[in-house]
Design an enzyme around this catalytic site. Sequence first.
Site, PDB file in Angstrom:
ATOM      1  N   ASN A  38     -16.688 -33.129 -11.648  1.00  0.00           N
ATOM      2  CA  ASN A  38     -16.732 -31.555 -12.337  1.00  0.00           C
ATOM      3  C   ASN A  38     -15.396 -30.912 -12.112  1.00  0.00           C
ATOM      4  OD1 ASN A  38     -19.859 -31.437 -12.574  1.00  0.00           O
ATOM      5  ND2 ASN A  38     -19.545 -32.184 -10.610  1.00  0.00           N
ATOM      6  N   CYS A  81     -21.913 -22.944 -11.265  1.00  0.00           N
ATOM      7  CA  CYS A  81     -21.919 -24.082 -10.596  1.00  0.00           C
ATOM      8  C   CYS A  81     -22.151 -23.923  -9.230  1.00  0.00           C
ATOM      9  CB  CYS A  81     -21.092 -25.112 -11.128  1.00  0.00           C
ATOM     10  SG  CYS A  81     -21.365 -26.848 -10.281  1.00  0.00           S
ATOM     11  N   THR A 130     -22.375 -26.076  -6.616  1.00  0.00           N
ATOM     12  CA  THR A 130     -21.601 -27.185  -5.899  1.00  0.00           C
ATOM     13  C   THR A 130     -20.076 -26.864  -6.020  1.00  0.00           C
ATOM     14  OG1 THR A 130     -21.948 -28.708  -7.370  1.00  0.00           O
ATOM     15  CG2 THR A 130     -23.215 -28.980  -5.333  1.00  0.00           C
ATOM     16  N   CYS A 184     -27.170 -30.473  -7.178  1.00  0.00           N
ATOM     17  CA  CYS A 184     -27.174 -29.149  -7.899  1.00  0.00           C
ATOM     18  C   CYS A 184     -27.224 -27.923  -6.979  1.00  0.00           C
ATOM     19  CB  CYS A 184     -27.714 -29.391  -9.181  1.00  0.00           C
ATOM     20  SG  CYS A 184     -27.719 -27.803 -10.085  1.00  0.00           S
TER      21      CYS A 184
END
Length: 293
Positions: A204, A232, A234, A107
């Site tokens: 994701n 987010c 990443t 993360c």
Amino acid sequence: MNLDISKKQFNARLTIFNVSLIFVLLCKLIILIMQIEFYKYQGTGNDFVMIDNRSEFFLKDDVQLIAHLCDRRFGIGGDGLILLENDSDTDFRMVYYNSDGNQSSMCGNGGRCLVAFAKKLNVINNSCTFIATDGLHHATIADNGQVSLQMIDVPNVKITPDYVFLNTGSPHHVQIVEDLENYNIKENGAKIRYGELYGKEGSNINFVKQINDDTFSLRTYERGVEDETLSCGTGATAAAIAMNATGKTNSTSIHLNVEGGKLEVSFDKKDDQFTNVFLIGPAEFVFKGEIEI
């Protein structure tokens, strides 16, 4: 006379037994009602429960406990939970859990927040190395509080007519959406995440809109949270690289407008290989507390 002595001895032994039983029950009660000290951090709206686990007290395999701590109604609330642990070769180890209680892949925003947390604990000064599930990371903290986190190199980018897929520490699907502001991220993200394309493990899902040559807006559906998050890390990294790889931009320093603020991603590119990848943005302390479990 002998009967009276026996009664006294019996009562004394009974008293000792009762005291011992009470002591054992109290010990079990203390274990059951344990207080955990936690810290809350957020990076562009991506928020995390932080726990200093260098003494290794935390119940790391208790999925229900971790999910409870991340619950926004019955627990502390967060997109994930992160443990800071000792590591023999680096400054610390990062152990990351999604809000569903399961340990997950890297993360980016969580890594940046953990660096800020490590500094608050005086584990580091303004630079560090740490180990995470995807390997070694370097990070620095600027005077203005911006955390610059080196992400993994990205040697493979899958480009199709409809989307781009790549791994930036976590798997990411990236696709262009023109009406991003009104797009149903949760519904459409879930369809792709649970669809045949990525199977049981899922991915994701990132939806991107170009603003100018080096700026893009981004909204992300995160697996493990199973909803849109305000940011987010990443995903921002994946979107930036995907936009360069598909020729939407020639810039190697890209700005991302996420729902919770602004991030920057920089990298070097040579022969379709992306190296020296950095995720840059704020990582802010929110509050500290204790919770009984």
